[in-house]
Every structure is written in C-alpha cells, then in structure tokens.
Design a protein around this motif. Structure first.
Motif, PDB file in Angstrom:
ATOM      1  N   ARG A  50       0.689  -1.114  -0.024  1.00 22.38           N
ATOM      2  CA  ARG A  50      -0.057  -0.068   0.123  1.00 22.38           C
ATOM      3  C   ARG A  50       0.781   1.334   0.200  1.00 22.38           C
ATOM      4  O   ARG A  50       0.365   2.219  -0.474  1.00 22.38           O
ATOM      5  CB  ARG A  50      -0.971  -0.062   1.275  1.00 22.38           C
ATOM      6  CG  ARG A  50      -1.829  -0.998   1.349  1.00 22.38           C
ATOM      7  CD  ARG A  50      -2.889  -0.904   2.276  1.00 22.38           C
ATOM      8  NE  ARG A  50      -3.829  -2.016   2.346  1.00 22.38           N
ATOM      9  CZ  ARG A  50      -4.885  -2.466   1.830  1.00 22.38           C
ATOM     10  NH1 ARG A  50      -5.318  -1.566   1.030  1.00 22.38           N
ATOM     11  NH2 ARG A  50      -5.566  -3.606   2.268  1.00 22.38           N
ATOM     12  N   VAL A  51       1.904   1.083   0.634  1.00 23.20           N
ATOM     13  CA  VAL A  51       2.879   2.523   0.639  1.00 23.20           C
ATOM     14  C   VAL A  51       4.324   2.155   0.170  1.00 23.20           C
ATOM     15  O   VAL A  51       4.847   1.410   0.636  1.00 23.20           O
ATOM     16  CB  VAL A  51       3.016   2.751   2.167  1.00 23.20           C
ATOM     17  CG1 VAL A  51       3.904   4.198   2.348  1.00 23.20           C
ATOM     18  CG2 VAL A  51       1.730   3.140   2.746  1.00 23.20           C
ATOM     19  N   ALA A  52       4.601   3.093  -0.798  1.00 29.09           N
ATOM     20  CA  ALA A  52       5.788   2.742  -1.543  1.00 29.09           C
ATOM     21  C   ALA A  52       7.136   2.850  -0.523  1.00 29.09           C
ATOM     22  O   ALA A  52       8.063   2.120  -0.672  1.00 29.09           O
ATOM     23  CB  ALA A  52       6.130   3.640  -2.586  1.00 29.09           C
ATOM     24  N   PHE A  53       7.214   3.501   0.489  1.00 26.53           N
ATOM     25  CA  PHE A  53       8.352   3.534   1.459  1.00 26.53           C
ATOM     26  C   PHE A  53       8.597   2.329   2.021  1.00 26.53           C
ATOM     27  O   PHE A  53       9.593   2.021   2.446  1.00 26.53           O
ATOM     28  CB  PHE A  53       7.896   4.688   2.640  1.00 26.53           C
ATOM     29  CG  PHE A  53       9.125   4.741   3.733  1.00 26.53           C
ATOM     30  CD1 PHE A  53      10.093   5.279   3.437  1.00 26.53           C
ATOM     31  CD2 PHE A  53       8.639   4.441   4.910  1.00 26.53           C
ATOM     32  CE1 PHE A  53      10.956   5.759   4.527  1.00 26.53           C
ATOM     33  CE2 PHE A  53       9.532   4.294   5.695  1.00 26.53           C
ATOM     34  CZ  PHE A  53      10.722   5.060   5.566  1.00 26.53           C
ATOM     35  N   PHE A  54       7.702   1.431   2.213  1.00 25.22           N
ATOM     36  CA  PHE A  54       7.784   0.108   2.900  1.00 25.22           C
ATOM     37  C   PHE A  54       8.160  -0.912   1.732  1.00 25.22           C
ATOM     38  O   PHE A  54       8.379  -2.165   2.097  1.00 25.22           O
ATOM     39  CB  PHE A  54       6.816  -0.364   3.827  1.00 25.22           C
ATOM     40  CG  PHE A  54       6.186   0.535   4.802  1.00 25.22           C
ATOM     41  CD1 PHE A  54       7.227   0.690   5.946  1.00 25.22           C
ATOM     42  CD2 PHE A  54       5.242   1.397   4.788  1.00 25.22           C
ATOM     43  CE1 PHE A  54       6.911   1.380   6.882  1.00 25.22           C
ATOM     44  CE2 PHE A  54       4.895   2.387   5.974  1.00 25.22           C
ATOM     45  CZ  PHE A  54       5.871   2.158   7.030  1.00 25.22           C
ATOM     46  N   LYS A  55       8.363  -0.481   0.663  1.00 23.34           N
ATOM     47  CA  LYS A  55       8.579  -1.569  -0.526  1.00 23.34           C
ATOM     48  C   LYS A  55      10.023  -1.647  -0.634  1.00 23.34           C
ATOM     49  O   LYS A  55      10.343  -0.804  -1.331  1.00 23.34           O
ATOM     50  CB  LYS A  55       7.751  -1.150  -2.063  1.00 23.34           C
ATOM     51  CG  LYS A  55       7.887  -2.213  -2.705  1.00 23.34           C
ATOM     52  CD  LYS A  55       7.030  -1.895  -4.105  1.00 23.34           C
ATOM     53  CE  LYS A  55       6.060  -2.858  -4.384  1.00 23.34           C
ATOM     54  NZ  LYS A  55       5.031  -2.442  -5.393  1.00 23.34           N
ATOM     55  N   PHE A  56      10.524  -2.358  -0.143  1.00 24.20           N
ATOM     56  CA  PHE A  56      12.001  -2.621  -0.222  1.00 24.20           C
ATOM     57  C   PHE A  56      12.409  -4.202   0.218  1.00 24.20           C
ATOM     58  O   PHE A  56      11.380  -4.981   0.640  1.00 24.20           O
ATOM     59  CB  PHE A  56      12.900  -1.781   0.555  1.00 24.20           C
ATOM     60  CG  PHE A  56      12.832  -1.808   1.770  1.00 24.20           C
ATOM     61  CD1 PHE A  56      13.672  -2.561   2.832  1.00 24.20           C
ATOM     62  CD2 PHE A  56      11.803  -1.441   2.610  1.00 24.20           C
ATOM     63  CE1 PHE A  56      13.593  -2.898   4.228  1.00 24.20           C
ATOM     64  CE2 PHE A  56      11.640  -1.720   4.324  1.00 24.20           C
ATOM     65  CZ  PHE A  56      12.519  -2.408   4.969  1.00 24.20           C
ATOM     66  N   ASP A  57      13.439  -4.471  -0.095  1.00 23.44           N
ATOM     67  CA  ASP A  57      14.157  -5.878   0.146  1.00 23.44           C
ATOM     68  C   ASP A  57      14.052  -6.072   1.771  1.00 23.44           C
ATOM     69  O   ASP A  57      15.383  -5.947   2.187  1.00 23.44           O
ATOM     70  CB  ASP A  57      15.242  -6.251  -0.558  1.00 23.44           C
ATOM     71  CG  ASP A  57      15.725  -7.680  -0.458  1.00 23.44           C
ATOM     72  OD1 ASP A  57      15.042  -8.352   0.315  1.00 23.44           O
ATOM     73  OD2 ASP A  57      16.984  -7.956  -0.363  1.00 23.44           O
ATOM     74  N   TRP A  58      13.310  -6.523   2.415  1.00 24.20           N
ATOM     75  CA  TRP A  58      13.418  -6.485   3.886  1.00 24.20           C
ATOM     76  C   TRP A  58      14.210  -7.728   4.346  1.00 24.20           C
ATOM     77  O   TRP A  58      14.844  -7.745   5.404  1.00 24.20           O
ATOM     78  CB  TRP A  58      12.036  -6.612   4.738  1.00 24.20           C
ATOM     79  CG  TRP A  58      11.192  -7.672   4.202  1.00 24.20           C
ATOM     80  CD1 TRP A  58      10.294  -7.663   3.128  1.00 24.20           C
ATOM     81  CD2 TRP A  58      11.129  -9.037   4.594  1.00 24.20           C
ATOM     82  NE1 TRP A  58       9.551  -8.981   3.046  1.00 24.20           N
ATOM     83  CE2 TRP A  58      10.112  -9.712   3.881  1.00 24.20           C
ATOM     84  CE3 TRP A  58      11.818  -9.920   5.726  1.00 24.20           C
ATOM     85  CZ2 TRP A  58       9.800 -11.247   4.491  1.00 24.20           C
ATOM     86  CZ3 TRP A  58      11.642 -10.893   6.120  1.00 24.20           C
ATOM     87  CH2 TRP A  58      10.560 -11.526   5.267  1.00 24.20           C
ATOM     88  N   LYS A  59      14.449  -8.821   3.454  1.00 16.87           N
ATOM     89  CA  LYS A  59      14.999  -9.957   3.857  1.00 16.87           C
ATOM     90  C   LYS A  59      16.372  -9.383   4.137  1.00 16.87           C
ATOM     91  O   LYS A  59      17.293 -10.089   4.743  1.00 16.87           O
ATOM     92  CB  LYS A  59      15.006 -10.878   2.738  1.00 16.87           C
ATOM     93  CG  LYS A  59      13.630 -11.568   2.631  1.00 16.87           C
ATOM     94  CD  LYS A  59      13.334 -12.680   1.732  1.00 16.87           C
ATOM     95  CE  LYS A  59      12.002 -13.073   1.912  1.00 16.87           C
ATOM     96  NZ  LYS A  59      11.633 -14.048   0.673  1.00 16.87           N
TER      97      LYS A  59
END
Length: 186
Positions: A50-59
């Motif tokens: 829903r929010v681009a800020f949280f779209k990253f490779d969290w692994k």
C-alpha cells in the motif's frame, strides 16, 4: 517469583559496550536505529503493498530485527534484575514544581503513574497525547531521516553533519516541550 535486584551497569561498562557494537556495525557496513527496525517489521507485515516507503528488500535487513528482540529482552532484564528500588534523589525545587503539576510520590518511581498507567493512557487527554504525539514522532522520524537512536548513535559515531543537526534539534525540542508545552498540557 522473587527476583534478585542487581545494580544497573555503570557508564564505564555500558558506554564502551555501545562503542564496540557501533564499531562492529560500521565495520560491517550496517547502521543502527529503531525506526529502520520498525520499517522492516512493517515491510514484513505487507505494508509495501500500500505504501511505497515500505516496498524494499526487507530480507536483507533481517539482522536488524535482533535489535527489536534485544530491546524487548533487555527491557525485561533491566526492569526485573537491574532496577534500583531506592528513591530518586531530586532537588527540592524539582519536587515542588512536580507537586504543582499534580504529581504525587515524587522520586519513588522512574515512571510516575500520573503519566504511565492504564488510567492515564485511556483518559481523553492520554489518548489525545498518544495519538498526536505518535503522529509527531512518526512525522519527525521520517522528516529527519531517522530516529533519535539512529542519529545520536550511528550518525554521530560516523561523523555525519545532518545527524549532529538532528540531535541538536531533538534536544532543543525536548527543552521546549518540558519547559513551555508540558506545563500547559498538565
């Protein structure tokens, strides 16, 4: 269950331990800060949909979750085993000022029940302070590019000028809050 009360670690033990951890993080190209840990938790929970800020490779940031676990376990250990049960030595002026603000049993707890109790949290004033304060902390963290621990520990130890400016702003904001805004709220 009865706990054995130990003394808190002195600064000359805990300070160098923090420095060693920071050296290791810098050596391995890592950064420290609670807001980055919370961002990772939000990404794991699916907030990136829903929010681009949280779209990253969290692994690639899973190691950071050890800090969250350490904060929880460390808080438990500190509260149950390293808490000093003696009264807090405060100046008479401070005691009188706190009495005027409505505090009782001053110096008997680091977390006064007038602020840190379920009754205080679920009052109208308490809920408003939590919601507005939470929004301001979240906004400030995002606007400053990190949280107080990230800037004050990682940023300052890596000699970043923006972190120095942010830390100065944190302290000034705290002074304004406690001396100007807090007396109006309470």
């Amino acid at each position: 269950m009865e706990y054995i009360i130990l003394q808190p670690w002195p600064w000359y033990v805990s300070g160098p331990l923090i420095a060693i951890v920071m050296f290791l993080l810098l050596y391995f190209g890592r950064t420290f800060g609670m807001s980055s840990n919370l961002r990772t938790l939000c990404a794991i929970g699916g907030a990136g949909k829903r929010v681009a800020f949280f779209k990253f490779d969290w692994k690639s940031q899973r190691w950071n979750l050890v800090v969250v676990l350490g904060a929880i376990v460390g808080g438990f250990i500190a509260h149950n085993f390293l808490s000093n049960p003696t009264d807090i030595a405060l100046s008479q002026n401070t005691v009188e000022d706190l009495k005027i603000l409505g505090f009782e049993n001053i110096g008997q707890s680091l977390l006064p029940p007038e602020l840190f109790s379920w009754d205080a949290a679920f009052s109208i004033k308490g809920l408003l302070i939590l919601v507005i304060g939470g929004f301001l902390v979240g906004f400030g963290t995002r606007y400053a590019g990190g949280c107080t621990s990230g800037h004050a520990i990682t940023g300052l130890s890596s000699l970043q000028l923006p972190s120095l400016i942010a830390v100065i702003g944190f302290f000034l904001g705290g002074l304004v809050m406690i001396h100007l805004i807090y007396p109006i709220l309470f």
